[in-house]
Design a protein around this motif. Structure first.
Motif, PDB file in Angstrom:
ATOM      1  N   ASN A 295       0.650  -2.219  -4.326  1.00 25.10           N
ATOM      2  CA  ASN A 295       1.042  -3.435  -3.682  1.00 25.10           C
ATOM      3  C   ASN A 295       1.901  -4.219  -4.577  1.00 25.10           C
ATOM      4  O   ASN A 295       1.762  -4.358  -5.855  1.00 25.10           O
ATOM      5  N   LYS A 296       3.042  -4.745  -3.938  1.00 24.29           N
ATOM      6  CA  LYS A 296       3.777  -5.771  -4.825  1.00 24.29           C
ATOM      7  C   LYS A 296       3.741  -7.160  -3.841  1.00 24.29           C
ATOM      8  O   LYS A 296       3.965  -6.883  -2.561  1.00 24.29           O
ATOM      9  N   ARG A 297       3.946  -8.374  -4.608  1.00 30.15           N
ATOM     10  CA  ARG A 297       3.877  -9.572  -3.942  1.00 30.15           C
ATOM     11  C   ARG A 297       4.891 -10.197  -4.391  1.00 30.15           C
ATOM     12  O   ARG A 297       5.240 -10.349  -5.777  1.00 30.15           O
ATOM     13  N   GLU A 298       5.456 -11.371  -3.817  1.00 31.39           N
ATOM     14  CA  GLU A 298       6.488 -12.477  -4.332  1.00 31.39           C
ATOM     15  C   GLU A 298       5.756 -13.645  -3.900  1.00 31.39           C
ATOM     16  O   GLU A 298       4.904 -13.827  -2.901  1.00 31.39           O
ATOM     17  N   PHE A 299       6.009 -14.805  -4.732  1.00 27.73           N
ATOM     18  CA  PHE A 299       5.180 -16.087  -4.241  1.00 27.73           C
ATOM     19  C   PHE A 299       6.472 -17.132  -4.701  1.00 27.73           C
ATOM     20  O   PHE A 299       7.484 -16.830  -5.432  1.00 27.73           O
ATOM     21  N   ASP A 300       6.396 -18.161  -3.870  1.00 31.11           N
ATOM     22  CA  ASP A 300       7.044 -19.289  -4.137  1.00 31.11           C
ATOM     23  C   ASP A 300       6.837 -20.068  -5.091  1.00 31.11           C
ATOM     24  O   ASP A 300       5.787 -19.962  -6.017  1.00 31.11           O
ATOM     25  N   SER A 301       7.458 -21.342  -5.603  1.00 33.63           N
ATOM     26  CA  SER A 301       7.259 -21.970  -6.681  1.00 33.63           C
ATOM     27  C   SER A 301       6.148 -22.707  -6.874  1.00 33.63           C
ATOM     28  O   SER A 301       5.426 -23.344  -7.895  1.00 33.63           O
ATOM     29  N   LYS A 302       5.466 -22.824  -5.450  1.00 33.84           N
ATOM     30  CA  LYS A 302       4.059 -23.413  -5.330  1.00 33.84           C
ATOM     31  C   LYS A 302       3.096 -22.673  -5.452  1.00 33.84           C
ATOM     32  O   LYS A 302       1.804 -22.954  -5.320  1.00 33.84           O
ATOM     33  N   GLY A 303       3.432 -21.246  -5.646  1.00 36.68           N
ATOM     34  CA  GLY A 303       2.050 -20.390  -5.690  1.00 36.68           C
ATOM     35  C   GLY A 303       1.928 -19.771  -4.233  1.00 36.68           C
ATOM     36  O   GLY A 303       0.936 -18.680  -4.257  1.00 36.68           O
ATOM     37  N   ASN A 304       2.608 -19.948  -3.429  1.00 39.69           N
ATOM     38  CA  ASN A 304       2.176 -19.332  -1.972  1.00 39.69           C
ATOM     39  C   ASN A 304       2.771 -17.978  -2.012  1.00 39.69           C
ATOM     40  O   ASN A 304       4.085 -17.762  -2.257  1.00 39.69           O
ATOM     41  N   GLU A 305       2.158 -17.089  -1.404  1.00 39.39           N
ATOM     42  CA  GLU A 305       2.548 -15.795  -1.284  1.00 39.39           C
ATOM     43  C   GLU A 305       3.494 -15.676  -0.297  1.00 39.39           C
ATOM     44  O   GLU A 305       3.298 -16.278   1.068  1.00 39.39           O
ATOM     45  N   THR A 306       4.642 -15.111  -0.594  1.00 42.49           N
ATOM     46  CA  THR A 306       5.773 -15.119   0.503  1.00 42.49           C
ATOM     47  C   THR A 306       6.210 -13.534   1.043  1.00 42.49           C
ATOM     48  O   THR A 306       6.766 -13.427   1.868  1.00 42.49           O
ATOM     49  N   TYR A 307       5.752 -12.788   0.206  1.00 41.06           N
ATOM     50  CA  TYR A 307       5.998 -11.315   0.588  1.00 41.06           C
ATOM     51  C   TYR A 307       5.196 -10.520   0.035  1.00 41.06           C
ATOM     52  O   TYR A 307       4.599 -10.714  -1.077  1.00 41.06           O
ATOM     53  N   LEU A 308       4.710  -9.556   0.811  1.00 39.22           N
ATOM     54  CA  LEU A 308       3.583  -8.317   0.590  1.00 39.22           C
ATOM     55  C   LEU A 308       3.935  -7.101   1.078  1.00 39.22           C
ATOM     56  O   LEU A 308       4.452  -7.038   2.294  1.00 39.22           O
ATOM     57  N   GLU A 309       4.148  -6.096   0.160  1.00 39.13           N
ATOM     58  CA  GLU A 309       4.429  -4.918   0.801  1.00 39.13           C
ATOM     59  C   GLU A 309       3.380  -3.942  -0.023  1.00 39.13           C
ATOM     60  O   GLU A 309       3.270  -4.001  -1.238  1.00 39.13           O
ATOM     61  N   ASP A 310       3.029  -2.761   0.649  1.00 37.25           N
ATOM     62  CA  ASP A 310       1.910  -1.814   0.011  1.00 37.25           C
ATOM     63  C   ASP A 310       2.382  -0.281   0.380  1.00 37.25           C
ATOM     64  O   ASP A 310       3.192   0.002   1.176  1.00 37.25           O
ATOM     65  N   SER A 311       1.761   0.557  -0.238  1.00 43.72           N
ATOM     66  CA  SER A 311       2.033   1.850  -0.063  1.00 43.72           C
ATOM     67  C   SER A 311       1.589   2.442   0.841  1.00 43.72           C
ATOM     68  O   SER A 311       1.806   3.706   1.335  1.00 43.72           O
ATOM     69  N   ASN A 312       0.791   1.667   1.723  1.00 44.34           N
ATOM     70  CA  ASN A 312       0.566   2.313   3.207  1.00 44.34           C
ATOM     71  C   ASN A 312       1.709   1.876   4.471  1.00 44.34           C
ATOM     72  O   ASN A 312       1.469   2.318   5.461  1.00 44.34           O
ATOM     73  N   GLY A 313       2.603   1.355   3.979  1.00 39.33           N
ATOM     74  CA  GLY A 313       3.715   0.713   4.722  1.00 39.33           C
ATOM     75  C   GLY A 313       3.840  -0.868   5.249  1.00 39.33           C
ATOM     76  O   GLY A 313       4.616  -0.817   5.777  1.00 39.33           O
TER      77      GLY A 313
END
Length: 102
Positions: A62-80
């Motif tokens: 899985n890959k994730r992105e976070f904003d400058s405050k540490g909040n998760e803004t994006y999640l994608e994983d191998s299951n789609g």
């Protein structure tokens, strides 16, 4: 290290004596863990210590992105699975503003 060989196998790590094999980065984040039966997990972290990538020996990632405050803004994983809470991207062209649609 040979192809298909885990780090624990390469090091001849004694799991019964030493327990789980963990490798940490300079910030103390565990970037690699390996367990007795060859199961492993790799992690990557951003500069704020947020885990931005995980991969394991079963093929899951899985890959994730976070904003400058540490909040998760994006999640994608191998299951789609995708969870996208990123703010809309606005571009300007010839004086007009457009919102990009992902």
């Amino acid at each position: 290290m040979k192809d298909g060989q885990t780090i624990g196998q390469w090091l001849k790590w004694d799991f019964k004596t030493n327990g789980v094999l963990e490798i940490k980065d300079n910030n103390g984040n565990v970037i690699y863990s390996e367990f007795q039966r060859g199961y492993w997990v790799k992690n990557k972290f951003d500069l704020q210590g947020n885990r931005i990538y995980l991969e394991n020996s079963n093929g899951y990632w899985n890959k994730r992105e976070f904003d400058s405050k540490g909040n998760e803004t994006y999640l994608e994983d191998s299951n789609g699975f995708i969870l996208d809470n990123r703010p809309p991207q606005i571009i300007e062209h010839n004086g007009r503003k457009y919102q990009l649609i992902p």
